[in-house]
Enzyme design. Structure first.
Site, short mmCIF file in Angstrom:
data_model
loop_
_atom_site.label_atom_id
_atom_site.label_comp_id
_atom_site.label_asym_id
_atom_site.label_seq_id
_atom_site.Cartn_x
_atom_site.Cartn_y
_atom_site.Cartn_z
N HIS A 122 0.83 -1.30 0.05
CA HIS A 122 -0.04 0.00 0.09
C HIS A 122 0.69 1.17 0.02
O HIS A 122 1.62 1.48 0.78
CB HIS A 122 -0.98 0.14 1.16
CG HIS A 122 -0.57 0.39 2.42
ND1 HIS A 122 -0.45 1.87 3.06
CD2 HIS A 122 -0.09 -0.47 3.58
CE1 HIS A 122 -0.04 1.72 4.22
NE2 HIS A 122 0.23 0.27 4.60
N ASP A 134 5.33 3.07 7.16
CA ASP A 134 4.23 2.46 6.99
C ASP A 134 3.18 3.35 5.90
O ASP A 134 2.59 4.19 6.38
CB ASP A 134 3.33 2.36 8.30
CG ASP A 134 2.12 1.76 8.13
OD1 ASP A 134 1.96 0.90 7.02
OD2 ASP A 134 1.30 1.88 9.20
N GLU A 168 -5.53 1.88 1.99
CA GLU A 168 -5.24 0.90 2.86
C GLU A 168 -5.52 1.17 4.38
O GLU A 168 -6.37 0.32 4.96
CB GLU A 168 -3.79 0.12 2.88
CG GLU A 168 -3.74 -1.00 3.61
CD GLU A 168 -3.19 -1.17 5.03
OE1 GLU A 168 -2.96 -2.05 5.72
OE2 GLU A 168 -2.99 -0.06 5.56
N GLU A 169 -5.06 2.14 4.86
CA GLU A 169 -5.20 2.69 6.03
C GLU A 169 -6.52 3.28 6.40
O GLU A 169 -6.89 3.28 7.72
CB GLU A 169 -4.30 4.01 6.32
CG GLU A 169 -2.85 3.68 6.04
CD GLU A 169 -2.14 2.87 7.18
OE1 GLU A 169 -2.80 2.46 8.04
OE2 GLU A 169 -0.98 2.93 7.15
N ASP A 197 4.46 -4.78 3.88
CA ASP A 197 4.08 -3.84 4.83
C ASP A 197 4.85 -3.36 6.08
O ASP A 197 5.06 -4.43 6.66
CB ASP A 197 2.55 -4.16 5.24
CG ASP A 197 1.99 -2.87 5.86
OD1 ASP A 197 2.41 -1.97 6.20
OD2 ASP A 197 0.68 -2.88 5.73
N HIS A 267 1.68 5.61 12.52
CA HIS A 267 0.57 6.54 12.29
C HIS A 267 0.68 7.77 13.03
O HIS A 267 -0.14 8.28 13.48
CB HIS A 267 -0.76 5.69 12.83
CG HIS A 267 -1.08 4.57 12.11
ND1 HIS A 267 -1.95 3.69 12.58
CD2 HIS A 267 -0.60 3.92 10.93
CE1 HIS A 267 -2.03 2.57 11.67
NE2 HIS A 267 -1.32 2.82 10.62
#
Length: 302
Positions: A122, A134, A168-169, A197, A267
């Site tokens: 992603h 990420d 994706e998130e 990932d 994140h």
């Protein structure tokens, strides 16, 4: 990485429930020709892609999330590199939360179209940060691998397809949309999907290799474990979930791949270039290249 389903697998691996250090059973595929020697890459062939994604985030409010210019610019960066290398690329649009995004699909000419080896990651981040580990790290590893295919003018037995997923998130939206629009025949042509990932986490001690027991996938899983074992790099297995391979599993398509686990920052704004270990990122890319070269030279028995 979507955290809602990934943590149980990571915790199970951390407890050593399924520790895997070597022991690879016999291959299940029939070689059509001896696999050519896989190339390796240097940090200088991988890290520039992450620096480019960081610059994209910096000029677009600090992120590359679905529905933003940062994501659109990320797709354009990857697509331009692939177009120059000779891939057939296409943008596959989808809509989520009122915003249109694109999955990027790239096909390398040649190979058996009834035996597709699909490799993906992603490309989007969360809105809270640039998402360089990420999952810029997985996206960069897949891109560097695709560019090595082009540089080597690889002539695979299987057809090679690469993908960079959006949203994706937000809940695996882009990959689920892609898989959902495939016909039954198109799904059956995909021998295996390889997902990456978080490929550059700092302080990595072992690589988390995806085991798809539900669909009986062993060829790719064993190839990854063999690659790491040959270099005395420990691995442990995790199940399918928490990233885009889940979309393929839900459609009955076998999957494998790996992660280096959740990094110190995820994140958040601190998931920047400093959150990626260049050596780990390069090792992950070399592992992907090595296994892709092996799988590309074979077609499975049916």
């Amino acid at each position: 990485m979507t955290l809602r389903r990934s943590l149980p697998g990571l915790v199970a691996g951390a407890l050593g429930i399924s520790l895997t250090l070597s022991a690879v059973p016999a291959a299940t595929a029939t070689a059509k020709a001896q696999a050519p020697t896989a190339p390796t890459v240097s940090e200088q062939q991988v890290m520039p892609h992450l620096r480019a994604l960081q610059r994209i985030a910096d000029r677009n409010g600090g992120n590359r999330a679905h529905g933003t210019q940062g994501y659109a610019d990320s797709v354009a960066y990857v697509k331009n590199a692939l177009d120059r290398a000779g891939f057939r690329t296409k943008l596959v649009p989808f809509t989520y939360n009122g915003a249109t995004g694109n999955n990027l699909i790239a096909d390398w000419p040649g190979g058996d179209p009834d035996h597709v080896l699909l490799t993906g990651a992603h490309l989007d981040s969360v809105k809270e940060g640039p998402g360089i580990n990420d999952n810029g790290s997985g996206s960069a590893a897949v891109l560097a691998t695709a560019l090595q295919v082009a540089k080597s003018r690889l002539k695979p037995e299987r057809h090679l397809r690469f993908a960079w997923w959006g949203a994706e998130e937000s809940g695996l939206i882009g990959s689920a949309d892609y898989v959902g629009k495939l016909s039954g025949a198109e799904r059956r042509r995909i021998d295996v999907y390889l997902n990456f990932d978080q490929a550059g986490s700092k302080n990595t001690r072992q690589w988390l290799v995806v085991h798809d027991d539900e669909h009986g996938e062993t060829e790719a899983q064993q190839a990854f474990e063999a690659w790491f074992a040959e270099r005395s790099i420990p691995t442990f297995d995790i199940g399918v979930g928490g990233s885009d391979h889940e979309s393929f599993g839900n459609a009955g398509i076998p999957s494998s791949g790996f992660s280096t686990g959740i990094s110190d920052c995820i994140h958040e704004a601190c998931d920047n270039l400093a959150n990626v270990d260049p050596k780990t990122e390069t090792t992950s890319t070399d592992a992907l290249i090595g296994v892709l070269w092996k799988l590309a030279a074979t077609t499975p028995r049916r």
